[in-house]
Enzyme design. Structure first.
Site, mmCIF file in Angstrom:
data_model
loop_
_atom_site.group_PDB
_atom_site.id
_atom_site.type_symbol
_atom_site.label_atom_id
_atom_site.label_comp_id
_atom_site.label_asym_id
_atom_site.label_seq_id
_atom_site.Cartn_x
_atom_site.Cartn_y
_atom_site.Cartn_z
ATOM 1 N N SER A 87 -5.324 4.206 -5.862
ATOM 2 C CA SER A 87 -4.465 3.697 -6.940
ATOM 3 C C SER A 87 -3.628 2.515 -6.463
ATOM 4 O O SER A 87 -3.405 2.337 -5.258
ATOM 5 C CB SER A 87 -3.547 4.847 -7.398
ATOM 6 O OG SER A 87 -2.594 4.406 -8.346
ATOM 7 N N GLY A 88 -3.168 1.731 -7.417
ATOM 8 C CA GLY A 88 -2.160 0.702 -7.164
ATOM 9 C C GLY A 88 -2.532 -0.278 -6.058
ATOM 10 O O GLY A 88 -3.636 -0.835 -6.020
ATOM 11 N N ARG A 128 -4.851 12.584 -2.500
ATOM 12 C CA ARG A 128 -4.917 14.017 -2.816
ATOM 13 C C ARG A 128 -5.845 14.337 -3.985
ATOM 14 O O ARG A 128 -6.592 15.294 -3.945
ATOM 15 C CB ARG A 128 -3.517 14.548 -3.145
ATOM 16 C CG ARG A 128 -2.569 14.599 -1.967
ATOM 17 C CD ARG A 128 -1.159 14.759 -2.443
ATOM 18 N NE ARG A 128 -0.821 13.717 -3.410
ATOM 19 C CZ ARG A 128 0.290 13.668 -4.126
ATOM 20 N NH1 ARG A 128 1.185 14.618 -3.990
ATOM 21 N NH2 ARG A 128 0.510 12.685 -4.977
ATOM 22 N N SER A 144 5.317 -0.864 3.710
ATOM 23 C CA SER A 144 6.707 -0.429 3.583
ATOM 24 C C SER A 144 7.177 -0.806 2.181
ATOM 25 O O SER A 144 6.514 -0.483 1.189
ATOM 26 C CB SER A 144 7.559 -1.072 4.684
ATOM 27 O OG SER A 144 8.918 -0.740 4.545
ATOM 28 N N TYR A 181 14.349 7.083 -0.643
ATOM 29 C CA TYR A 181 13.172 6.239 -0.370
ATOM 30 C C TYR A 181 13.422 5.236 0.757
ATOM 31 O O TYR A 181 12.604 5.105 1.677
ATOM 32 C CB TYR A 181 12.840 5.515 -1.675
ATOM 33 C CG TYR A 181 11.646 4.598 -1.676
ATOM 34 C CD1 TYR A 181 10.352 5.097 -1.518
ATOM 35 C CD2 TYR A 181 11.792 3.226 -1.901
ATOM 36 C CE1 TYR A 181 9.252 4.251 -1.571
ATOM 37 C CE2 TYR A 181 10.699 2.379 -1.959
ATOM 38 C CZ TYR A 181 9.431 2.887 -1.794
ATOM 39 O OH TYR A 181 8.346 2.056 -1.857
ATOM 40 N N LYS A 218 11.294 4.101 4.333
ATOM 41 C CA LYS A 218 10.656 2.795 4.503
ATOM 42 C C LYS A 218 11.303 2.014 5.659
ATOM 43 O O LYS A 218 10.638 1.224 6.330
ATOM 44 C CB LYS A 218 10.713 2.005 3.191
ATOM 45 C CG LYS A 218 9.882 2.651 2.058
ATOM 46 C CD LYS A 218 8.396 2.686 2.394
ATOM 47 C CE LYS A 218 7.535 3.104 1.222
ATOM 48 N NZ LYS A 218 6.081 3.074 1.534
#
Ligand SMILES: NC(=O)c1ccc[n+]([C@@H]2O[C@H](COP(=O)([O-])OP(=O)(O)OC[C@H]3O[C@@H](n4cnc5c(N)ncnc54)[C@H](OP(=O)(O)O)[C@@H]3O)[C@@H](O)[C@H]2O)c1
Length: 288
Positions: free
Chosen positions: A21-22, A43, A148, A162, A166
């Site tokens: 994805s993405g 997953r 990151s 978050y 990162k």
């Protein structure tokens, strides 16, 4: 746009965590176009199958393996890597794009969300690196690419779970880079700004209005553009990739500019709250 500069990926085994994805999927599509053999790890088997289908539609001859694993579980990561190397041979390029983000006000976010961010974003990057870097060093070649975030360059309102995960990647990349000098193994760390992906859509569900106001300054990127900047950075031997001028300036100037940035971000957050309160009051008046 020409992808000639990606020639070096031809016939390389490129393994991408979060490749379904993405940004991870965009990286996979571009690597497939350049002739890489791909392994995608995530997953959800359904999303992996759909990603493989999308890649084969564009590049019918591409060799694409998919493996399910939660990157936060070391044994699952090792099993996926073993399967990938059994099929495609040693990994030449590892990209760790699997990640999670759940923004919110510090007091409202449960500790479990902080723990999950570290487990997926930091340890989910560390496990494949620990498994693959030693063999790359032995072969005297290979590359690792860590995804990151702009929130890994400077702390941002609403990203208390978050940003530390990162930042941790930055510490890992900078320390490991020093150890890899002269080994033939390269490391790249990428700090994307807001990028149109399912993760951003999910983030927007819980993102404080102050966070939106602050991150809007770095613009909105497509996953394809971030992927191009990433591969280009690797091709040009960059260590740090910061798509766009605002993040490039942030990376260069952050330490010097930190007090100014804090002042500017605080002011933007205050103004965003004032605008939101005014809009609520206006809505209330209209409702009466
Ligand atoms: N989008 C942005 O604005 C933005 C900005 C800066 C940095 N980033 C970073 O870029 C990376 C990619 O994000 P994205 O925006 O492309 O998100 P995305 O479209 O939601 O993709 C995330 C990918 O990671 C996988 N993933 C998530 N948790 C996982 C886990 N525990 N184990 C294995 N795979 C997992 C997902 O698949 P499954 O759910 O099936 O596991 C999916 O393939 C992340 O590290 C993110 O923090 C994103």
């Amino acid at each position: 746009m020409s992808t000639a500069y990606l020639r070096f990926l031809g016939d390389q085994h490129v393994l991408i965590t979060g490749g379904s994805s993405g940004i991870g999927l965009a990286l996979a599509l571009q690597a497939a176009e350049a002739g890489a053999r791909l392994s995608l790890v995530a997953r959800d088997e359904g999303k992996l199958t759909a990603a493989r289908g999308a890649i084969l539609e564009k590049c019918p001859k591409a060799a694409v393996l998919t493996a399910t694993a939660d990157v936060a579980v070391q044994s699952a990561v090792l099993a996926a890597l073993t399967e990938a190397e059994r099929v495609h041979g040693p990994v030449d390029v590892l990209v760790t794009s699997a990640g999670v983000a759940q923004p919110g006000y510090f007091e409202e976010v449960p500790v479990a969300v902080f723990a999950r961010a570290m487990a997926v974003n930091y340890f989910g990057t560390l496990y494949p690196l620990k498994a693959l870097v030693p063999a790359m060093r032995q072969r005297g070649r290979g590359a690792v690419v860590l995804i990151s975030s702009g929130a890994g360059l400077c702390g941002i309102f609403g990203y208390t779970p978050y940003a530390p995960s990162k930042f941790a990647l930055r510490g890992l990349a900078e320390s490991l880079r020093a150890e890899l000098v002269g080994t033939g193994v390269r490391i790249v760390i990428v700090y994307p700004p807001d990028t149109l992906t399912p993760q951003l859509a999910a983030e927007n569900l819980t993102k404080p209005l102050e966070t939106r106001a602050i991150t809007a300054g770095a613009g909105l990127w497509t996953a394809e553009a971030v992927a191009r900047a990433t591969w280009e950075g690797l091709a040009r031997g960059r260590f740090s990739v910061t798509p766009g001028l605002p993040l490039s300036a942030l990376a260069w100037l952050h330490s010097v500019a930190a007090p100014i940035l804090r002042w500017s971000f605080d002011r933007t957050a205050r103004q965003a709250r004032v605008v939101a309160r005014a809009a609520t009051a206006e809505g209330g008046r209209r409702g009466r």
